[in-house]
Scaffold this motif. Structure first.
Motif, PDB file in Angstrom:
ATOM      1  N   GLY A   1       0.776  -1.232   0.000  1.00 33.92           N
ATOM      2  CA  GLY A   1       0.000   0.000   0.000  1.00 33.92           C
ATOM      3  C   GLY A   1       0.807   1.281   0.000  1.00 33.92           C
ATOM      4  O   GLY A   1       0.238   2.374   0.074  1.00 33.92           O
ATOM      5  N   TYR A   2       2.132   1.189  -0.107  1.00 32.25           N
ATOM      6  CA  TYR A   2       2.968   2.389  -0.117  1.00 32.25           C
ATOM      7  C   TYR A   2       2.947   3.086  -1.469  1.00 32.25           C
ATOM      8  O   TYR A   2       3.191   4.284  -1.553  1.00 32.25           O
ATOM      9  N   LEU A   3       2.670   2.337  -2.534  1.00 32.27           N
ATOM     10  CA  LEU A   3       2.639   2.885  -3.891  1.00 32.27           C
ATOM     11  C   LEU A   3       1.342   2.514  -4.578  1.00 32.27           C
ATOM     12  O   LEU A   3       0.775   1.456  -4.326  1.00 32.27           O
ATOM     13  N   THR A   4       0.934   3.383  -5.483  1.00 37.80           N
ATOM     14  CA  THR A   4      -0.145   3.082  -6.415  1.00 37.80           C
ATOM     15  C   THR A   4       0.440   3.256  -7.808  1.00 37.80           C
ATOM     16  O   THR A   4       1.092   4.260  -8.081  1.00 37.80           O
ATOM     17  N   LYS A   5       0.216   2.258  -8.658  1.00 34.48           N
ATOM     18  CA  LYS A   5       0.745   2.313 -10.014  1.00 34.48           C
ATOM     19  C   LYS A   5      -0.354   2.790 -10.958  1.00 34.48           C
ATOM     20  O   LYS A   5      -1.486   2.364 -10.867  1.00 34.48           O
TER      21      LYS A   5
ATOM     22  N   VAL B   1       0.464   6.029   4.790  1.00 37.53           N
ATOM     23  CA  VAL B   1       0.684   4.664   5.258  1.00 37.53           C
ATOM     24  C   VAL B   1       1.721   4.700   6.376  1.00 37.53           C
ATOM     25  O   VAL B   1       2.768   5.337   6.244  1.00 37.53           O
ATOM     26  N   PRO B   2       1.440   4.043   7.505  1.00 40.84           N
ATOM     27  CA  PRO B   2       2.403   4.070   8.615  1.00 40.84           C
ATOM     28  C   PRO B   2       3.692   3.328   8.287  1.00 40.84           C
ATOM     29  O   PRO B   2       3.714   2.441   7.435  1.00 40.84           O
ATOM     30  N   MET B   3       4.743   3.713   8.972  1.00 40.00           N
ATOM     31  CA  MET B   3       6.035   3.042   8.822  1.00 40.00           C
ATOM     32  C   MET B   3       5.893   1.610   9.328  1.00 40.00           C
ATOM     33  O   MET B   3       5.030   1.307  10.129  1.00 40.00           O
ATOM     34  N   ARG B   4       6.771   0.742   8.866  1.00 46.80           N
ATOM     35  CA  ARG B   4       6.703  -0.673   9.251  1.00 46.80           C
ATOM     36  C   ARG B   4       7.610  -0.982  10.431  1.00 46.80           C
ATOM     37  O   ARG B   4       8.395  -1.917  10.403  1.00 46.80           O
ATOM     38  N   ASP B   5       7.530  -0.204  11.469  1.00 51.24           N
ATOM     39  CA  ASP B   5       8.327  -0.500  12.655  1.00 51.24           C
ATOM     40  C   ASP B   5       7.543  -0.092  13.898  1.00 51.24           C
ATOM     41  O   ASP B   5       6.537   0.583  13.818  1.00 51.24           O
TER      42      ASP B   5
ATOM     43  N   VAL C   1       4.882   7.278   6.346  1.00 55.83           N
ATOM     44  CA  VAL C   1       5.950   7.304   5.352  1.00 55.83           C
ATOM     45  C   VAL C   1       6.095   8.697   4.726  1.00 55.83           C
ATOM     46  O   VAL C   1       7.204   9.107   4.375  1.00 55.83           O
ATOM     47  N   GLY C   2       5.019   9.444   4.614  1.00 55.63           N
ATOM     48  CA  GLY C   2       5.093  10.789   4.054  1.00 55.63           C
ATOM     49  C   GLY C   2       5.969  11.713   4.889  1.00 55.63           C
ATOM     50  O   GLY C   2       6.713  12.532   4.346  1.00 55.63           O
ATOM     51  N   GLN C   3       5.889  11.579   6.199  1.00 62.05           N
ATOM     52  CA  GLN C   3       6.730  12.407   7.073  1.00 62.05           C
ATOM     53  C   GLN C   3       8.205  12.083   6.871  1.00 62.05           C
ATOM     54  O   GLN C   3       9.044  12.979   6.812  1.00 62.05           O
ATOM     55  N   LEU C   4       8.532  10.812   6.739  1.00 62.72           N
ATOM     56  CA  LEU C   4       9.918  10.417   6.505  1.00 62.72           C
ATOM     57  C   LEU C   4      10.413  10.947   5.159  1.00 62.72           C
ATOM     58  O   LEU C   4      11.494  11.527   5.077  1.00 62.72           O
ATOM     59  N   LEU C   5       9.616  10.780   4.122  1.00 64.95           N
ATOM     60  CA  LEU C   5      10.028  11.217   2.796  1.00 64.95           C
ATOM     61  C   LEU C   5      10.183  12.722   2.719  1.00 64.95           C
ATOM     62  O   LEU C   5      11.065  13.225   2.025  1.00 64.95           O
ATOM     63  N   LYS C   6       9.360  13.442   3.436  1.00 63.01           N
ATOM     64  CA  LYS C   6       9.468  14.902   3.466  1.00 63.01           C
ATOM     65  C   LYS C   6      10.814  15.312   4.058  1.00 63.01           C
ATOM     66  O   LYS C   6      11.489  16.197   3.545  1.00 63.01           O
ATOM     67  N   VAL C   7      11.231  14.636   5.110  1.00 61.75           N
ATOM     68  CA  VAL C   7      12.520  14.936   5.742  1.00 61.75           C
ATOM     69  C   VAL C   7      13.673  14.531   4.823  1.00 61.75           C
ATOM     70  O   VAL C   7      14.622  15.288   4.633  1.00 61.75           O
TER      71      VAL C   7
END
Length: 103
Positions: free
Chosen positions: A50-54, A69-73, A80-86
């Motif tokens: 669910g992290y990507l849509t093609k 989508v939440p991180m897997r930890d 995941v959006g917060q991580l990618l933004k950083v």
């Protein structure tokens, strides 16, 4: 050759797609430094979870990151959006827009 990195190849592929959603799988793999075959597997993993849509535009695929989508930890409470933004300094991926065709 580097011994280790902070991010897995899955995280790096996701970051490249976040920055350049219209990249081909080969271009994504080249940016990360992995084979096209390994990139295909990672993209399938990320899509399945669910992290990507093609999507498809003509004959080319493009990918959209689903940032909520939440991180897997169990350590972080971030999505995941917060991580990618950083990591990338961007708010979201930039979708390339097509120029209108003149009549």
């Amino acid at each position: 050759m580097r011994e280790w990195t902070f991010l897995t190849n899955h995280g790096l592929v996701l970051a490249v797609i976040f920055q350049r959603s219209h990249s081909t799988v080969r271009e994504i793999g080249d940016a990360v430094g992995i084979t096209e075959r390994a990139t295909h597997k990672i993209v399938r993993d990320l899509e399945r979870e669910g992290y990507l849509t093609k999507g498809k535009e003509g004959r080319r695929n493009y990918y959209t990151v689903n940032p909520d989508v939440p991180m897997r930890d169990d350590v972080t409470d971030a999505d995941v959006g917060q991580l990618l933004k950083v990591l990338t300094g961007r708010r979201r991926s930039r979708r390339r827009t097509r120029e209108p065709v003149a009549p």
